[in-house]
Design an enzyme around this catalytic site. Structure first.
Site, PDB file in Angstrom:
ATOM      1  N   GLY A  74       0.629  -1.190  -0.033  1.00 25.14           N
ATOM      2  CA  GLY A  74       0.283   0.046  -0.025  1.00 25.14           C
ATOM      3  C   GLY A  74       0.766   1.393  -0.029  1.00 25.14           C
ATOM      4  O   GLY A  74       0.266   2.440   0.179  1.00 25.14           O
ATOM      5  N   VAL A  81       1.124   6.863  -0.164  1.00 25.23           N
ATOM      6  CA  VAL A  81       0.342   5.880   0.621  1.00 25.23           C
ATOM      7  C   VAL A  81      -1.312   5.813  -0.051  1.00 25.23           C
ATOM      8  O   VAL A  81      -1.764   6.624  -0.703  1.00 25.23           O
ATOM      9  CB  VAL A  81       0.072   6.359   2.063  1.00 25.23           C
ATOM     10  N   CYS A  82      -1.682   4.502  -0.033  1.00 22.55           N
ATOM     11  CA  CYS A  82      -3.006   4.400  -0.702  1.00 22.55           C
ATOM     12  C   CYS A  82      -4.011   4.464   0.404  1.00 22.55           C
ATOM     13  O   CYS A  82      -4.361   3.580   1.361  1.00 22.55           O
ATOM     14  CB  CYS A  82      -3.031   2.914  -1.072  1.00 22.55           C
ATOM     15  N   GLN A  83      -4.342   5.553   0.503  1.00 25.65           N
ATOM     16  CA  GLN A  83      -5.117   6.074   1.771  1.00 25.65           C
ATOM     17  C   GLN A  83      -6.561   6.617   1.181  1.00 25.65           C
ATOM     18  O   GLN A  83      -6.544   7.790   0.976  1.00 25.65           O
ATOM     19  CB  GLN A  83      -4.461   7.007   2.718  1.00 25.65           C
ATOM     20  N   ARG A 115      -6.108  -1.739  -1.186  1.00 20.04           N
ATOM     21  CA  ARG A 115      -5.642  -0.693  -1.062  1.00 20.04           C
ATOM     22  C   ARG A 115      -4.139  -0.783  -1.464  1.00 20.04           C
ATOM     23  O   ARG A 115      -3.328  -1.096  -0.755  1.00 20.04           O
ATOM     24  CB  ARG A 115      -5.375  -0.124   0.412  1.00 20.04           C
TER      25      ARG A 115
END
Length: 153
Positions: A74, A81-83, A115
């Site tokens: 992620g 960041v995959c947020q 994610r």
């Protein structure tokens, strides 16, 4: 809005999931600190993060970046960041900085196949979880910062 950000900084400083959180270059809109994952393979180190607030905060979400390299599906090699929480579709002006950091720590503690920024690592995690954990732990030992001592009484 600098007053709100300053209050949120104080809230984050009291949270056990992070240490040494402070404005970067005396700019209250840019924070740095250490995230302390709770679960293997990342709990053997600490990860430096940066949280950057837009001048339009809280109408726009902050951007979280990991400055410490991490072997994680992620987080991309540049620390992005995959947020979902900080996307414009999911952001709410009532969301606080501590929630953003708690979400980031949750992502580190429990990599989510939904994610993903690094498909190769997501595939490795799903197909060869023991190998993934071994590599992630070794990467953490090599690149993460030492975990700070817990705060005193």
């Amino acid at each position: 809005m600098a007053v709100r950000i300053t209050k949120e900084l104080e809230e984050v400083r009291g949270w056990e999931g992070a240490r040494d959180v402070r404005p970067l270059d005396r700019n209250v809109r840019r924070w740095e600190g250490l995230l302390l994952p709770n679960t293997p393979p990342y709990n053997v180190g600490a990860f430096r993060f940066e949280l950057t607030f837009s001048p339009r905060h809280p109408l726009e979400p902050p951007r979280a970046t990991l400055r410490t390299p991490i072997y994680h599906p992620g987080v991309d090699p540049e620390g992005r960041v995959c947020q979902l929480l900080t996307t414009h579709e999911h952001w709410a002006p009532t969301t606080r900085a501590i929630q953003v950091l708690q979400d980031l720590l949750q992502l580190l503690d429990s990599p989510d196949p939904q994610r993903v920024l690094r498909l190769d690592l997501a595939r490795e995690l799903q197909e060869h979880p023991e190998e993934f954990r071994r590599r992630a732990q070794e990467h953490t030992r090599l690149h993460a910062e030492p975990r700070p001592d817990p705060p005193g009484p």
